[in-house]
Design a protein around this motif. Structure first.
Motif, PDB file in Angstrom:
ATOM      1  N   GLY A   9      89.873  31.786  56.059  1.00 20.96           N
ATOM      2  CA  GLY A   9      90.571  31.254  54.893  1.00 20.96           C
ATOM      3  C   GLY A   9      91.502  32.452  54.121  1.00 20.96           C
ATOM      4  O   GLY A   9      92.031  33.252  54.993  1.00 20.96           O
ATOM      5  N   SER A  10      91.331  32.420  52.838  1.00 21.68           N
ATOM      6  CA  SER A  10      92.469  33.382  52.098  1.00 21.68           C
ATOM      7  C   SER A  10      91.821  34.659  51.467  1.00 21.68           C
ATOM      8  O   SER A  10      90.564  34.494  51.147  1.00 21.68           O
ATOM      9  N   PHE A  11      92.627  35.285  51.125  1.00 24.57           N
ATOM     10  CA  PHE A  11      92.445  36.501  50.176  1.00 24.57           C
ATOM     11  C   PHE A  11      93.420  36.416  49.112  1.00 24.57           C
ATOM     12  O   PHE A  11      94.693  36.426  49.587  1.00 24.57           O
ATOM     13  N   GLN A 139      88.638  26.457  53.985  1.00 29.84           N
ATOM     14  CA  GLN A 139      89.017  26.060  52.633  1.00 29.84           C
ATOM     15  C   GLN A 139      90.365  25.445  53.105  1.00 29.84           C
ATOM     16  O   GLN A 139      90.899  25.557  54.090  1.00 29.84           O
ATOM     17  N   LEU A 140      91.357  25.129  51.705  1.00 29.45           N
ATOM     18  CA  LEU A 140      92.631  24.592  52.271  1.00 29.45           C
ATOM     19  C   LEU A 140      93.759  25.647  51.367  1.00 29.45           C
ATOM     20  O   LEU A 140      94.639  25.209  50.994  1.00 29.45           O
ATOM     21  N   GLU A 141      93.402  26.955  51.309  1.00 33.81           N
ATOM     22  CA  GLU A 141      94.423  28.058  50.976  1.00 33.81           C
ATOM     23  C   GLU A 141      95.162  28.643  52.022  1.00 33.81           C
ATOM     24  O   GLU A 141      95.961  29.558  51.743  1.00 33.81           O
ATOM     25  N   ILE A 142      95.061  27.987  53.250  1.00 31.77           N
ATOM     26  CA  ILE A 142      95.934  28.442  54.385  1.00 31.77           C
ATOM     27  C   ILE A 142      96.357  27.176  54.865  1.00 31.77           C
ATOM     28  O   ILE A 142      96.182  26.029  54.509  1.00 31.77           O
ATOM     29  N   PRO A 143      97.306  27.295  55.996  1.00 33.59           N
ATOM     30  CA  PRO A 143      97.969  26.011  56.144  1.00 33.59           C
ATOM     31  C   PRO A 143      97.225  25.085  56.744  1.00 33.59           C
ATOM     32  O   PRO A 143      96.457  25.322  57.505  1.00 33.59           O
ATOM     33  N   GLU A 145      97.314  22.899  59.300  1.00 32.08           N
ATOM     34  CA  GLU A 145      97.526  22.824  60.837  1.00 32.08           C
ATOM     35  C   GLU A 145      96.456  23.970  60.943  1.00 32.08           C
ATOM     36  O   GLU A 145      95.767  23.660  62.404  1.00 32.08           O
ATOM     37  N   THR A 146      96.416  25.062  60.745  1.00 33.27           N
ATOM     38  CA  THR A 146      95.377  26.036  60.967  1.00 33.27           C
ATOM     39  C   THR A 146      93.972  25.587  60.523  1.00 33.27           C
ATOM     40  O   THR A 146      93.197  25.823  61.320  1.00 33.27           O
ATOM     41  N   VAL A 147      93.844  24.766  59.373  1.00 36.09           N
ATOM     42  CA  VAL A 147      92.491  24.429  59.284  1.00 36.09           C
ATOM     43  C   VAL A 147      92.045  23.453  60.293  1.00 36.09           C
ATOM     44  O   VAL A 147      91.038  23.662  60.729  1.00 36.09           O
ATOM     45  N   ALA A 148      92.931  22.477  60.523  1.00 32.47           N
ATOM     46  CA  ALA A 148      92.860  21.212  61.610  1.00 32.47           C
ATOM     47  C   ALA A 148      92.416  22.129  63.001  1.00 32.47           C
ATOM     48  O   ALA A 148      91.690  21.834  63.675  1.00 32.47           O
ATOM     49  N   TYR A 149      93.479  23.045  63.310  1.00 31.67           N
ATOM     50  CA  TYR A 149      93.206  23.735  64.762  1.00 31.67           C
ATOM     51  C   TYR A 149      91.696  24.262  64.831  1.00 31.67           C
ATOM     52  O   TYR A 149      91.070  24.256  65.850  1.00 31.67           O
ATOM     53  N   THR A 150      91.493  25.068  63.699  1.00 32.15           N
ATOM     54  CA  THR A 150      90.182  25.810  63.795  1.00 32.15           C
ATOM     55  C   THR A 150      88.908  24.979  63.687  1.00 32.15           C
ATOM     56  O   THR A 150      87.833  25.172  64.460  1.00 32.15           O
ATOM     57  N   ALA A 151      89.031  23.955  62.746  1.00 28.81           N
ATOM     58  CA  ALA A 151      87.763  22.682  62.877  1.00 28.81           C
ATOM     59  C   ALA A 151      87.767  22.397  64.224  1.00 28.81           C
ATOM     60  O   ALA A 151      86.695  22.026  64.759  1.00 28.81           O
ATOM     61  N   ALA A 152      88.894  21.647  64.955  1.00 29.44           N
ATOM     62  CA  ALA A 152      88.745  21.350  66.441  1.00 29.44           C
ATOM     63  C   ALA A 152      88.048  22.282  67.186  1.00 29.44           C
ATOM     64  O   ALA A 152      87.352  21.843  68.268  1.00 29.44           O
ATOM     65  N   LEU A 153      88.647  23.651  67.299  1.00 31.14           N
ATOM     66  CA  LEU A 153      88.157  24.559  68.155  1.00 31.14           C
ATOM     67  C   LEU A 153      86.800  24.846  68.076  1.00 31.14           C
ATOM     68  O   LEU A 153      85.839  24.800  68.876  1.00 31.14           O
ATOM     69  N   ALA A 154      86.301  24.875  66.791  1.00 28.87           N
ATOM     70  CA  ALA A 154      84.832  25.182  66.422  1.00 28.87           C
ATOM     71  C   ALA A 154      84.010  23.894  66.743  1.00 28.87           C
ATOM     72  O   ALA A 154      82.811  23.846  67.455  1.00 28.87           O
ATOM     73  N   ALA A 173      92.525  11.672  59.176  1.00 29.17           N
ATOM     74  CA  ALA A 173      91.402  11.192  59.977  1.00 29.17           C
ATOM     75  C   ALA A 173      90.844  12.239  60.942  1.00 29.17           C
ATOM     76  O   ALA A 173      89.719  12.279  61.197  1.00 29.17           O
ATOM     77  N   ASP A 174      91.752  12.759  61.823  1.00 30.21           N
ATOM     78  CA  ASP A 174      91.480  13.756  62.750  1.00 30.21           C
ATOM     79  C   ASP A 174      90.856  14.825  62.474  1.00 30.21           C
ATOM     80  O   ASP A 174      89.756  15.514  63.060  1.00 30.21           O
ATOM     81  N   LEU A 175      90.935  15.402  61.338  1.00 32.83           N
ATOM     82  CA  LEU A 175      90.623  16.524  60.676  1.00 32.83           C
ATOM     83  C   LEU A 175      89.037  16.022  60.086  1.00 32.83           C
ATOM     84  O   LEU A 175      87.956  16.794  60.499  1.00 32.83           O
TER      85      LEU A 175
END
Length: 308
Positions: A9-11, A139-143, A145-154, A173-175
């Motif tokens: 996430g963000s700082f 969280q959603l303070e980053i792009p 697409e990065t949130v979705a990519y990380t969630a899918a990877l995890a 829905a995919d996220l």
């Protein structure tokens, strides 16, 4: 065994001023005191989890500037693994401008800076941090697409995914299908579901909708009213704790960091939410965000006390 939590996430450096009241549009008022300190939803939640006993890694992008140097130093001081910290000279470290009134309510404007440049390629560069965790906290303070990519990877690696959908925005829905625990507040749950969420009944309706979209366990925070969770045993409303509110900034971050720790330790859902409610209640009794996150001893002590 300490749970391993990877926070992606963000700082933001928080620039906070306290005022008697919120200014009207176009109005200038006098305020104070003012302070500068570490913040950002990602870093706040990482600090919360670390102070509560987890082994925490932070994946974040910072500028090559003074605030970025201070951010890195702060994470190290909190005992957070910084292998996932990425620096860039292309833009500044994130900054949040915060106004807090006498009732403890706040207004926040964020200049995202480096947070907006955290990419899926960056995540690939630290994928061992993600796949080696027990829980990934987003969280959603980053792009997005990065949130979705990380969630899918995890998710593909069998790692539990906890998403705090803030700041509020629509979610695909995919996220949602890759999220184990989703923790919106009332306004966020309303925006995501399209349903009115003003009380426990409204939260139950939103939780049903979220479950239908693939979220395994929605946990909707209700401020002073506590939280509504929907698990295998059905709905459960876990009441909030009565405290004297000084500053509500960061309450949701305290809740999410604490929830991740409790779940990582194997607590059942009701106990995990009660632990998170208690951490959030303690956090709002202090000024600030990351510096105000409570320690484990304080949370455990307050858990055993009855509200007056």
């Amino acid at each position: 065994m300490k749970p391993k939590i990877a926070v992606v996430g963000s700082f933001n450096t928080d620039l906070t001023v306290f005022t008697p009241r919120m200014p009207a549009p176009g109005e200038t008022i006098l305020g104070g005191p003012y302070y500068t300190g570490p913040g950002g939803k990602g870093a706040n939640q990482a600090v919360a989890a670390a102070r509560l006993g987890a082994q925490v890694s932070m994946v974040v992008k910072l500028g090559q500037d003074y605030y970025g140097d201070q951010a890195l130093e702060n994470l190290v001081q909190e005992g957070i693994d910084t292998r996932g910290v990425i620096r860039t000279a292309d833009t500044h470290t994130g900054v949040a401008f915060i106004v807090v009134d006498q009732q403890g309510e706040n207004m926040i404007v964020v200049a995202s800076g480096a947070n907006a440049q955290l990419t899926p390629a960056d995540i690939d560069g630290v994928r061992d941090v993600i796949t080696g965790a027990d829980i990934v906290l987003l969280q959603l303070e980053i792009p997005m697409e990065t949130v979705a990519y990380t969630a899918a990877l995890a998710h593909a690696a069998g790692v539990t995914v906890l998403l705090n959908p803030a700041p509020a925005q629509p979610l695909s829905a995919d996220l949602l299908a890759h999220v184990d625990y989703l923790t919106p507040n009332e306004s966020e749950a309303q925006l995501i579901s399209g349903l009115p969420v003003a009380d426990v009944v409204g939260a139950e309706a939103a939780a049903r909708w979220l479950t239908a979209q693939g979220v395994r366990t929605p946990v909707i925070t209700l401020g002073a009213k506590g939280a509504l969770a929907s698990g295998a045993g059905g709905f459960m409303h876990v009441p909030g704790r009565k405290v004297e509110v000084v500053d509500t900034t960061g309450a949701g971050d305290a809740f999410n960091g604490a929830l991740a720790v409790a779940l990582g330790e194997g607590k059942d859902l009701a106990a995990a939410v009660a632990f998170a409610n208690t951490a959030a209640a303690l956090q709002v009794t202090q000024r600030g965000t990351a510096p105000a996150m409570p320690r484990r001893e304080a949370v455990e002590s307050f858990l055993t006390q009855k509200d007056g």
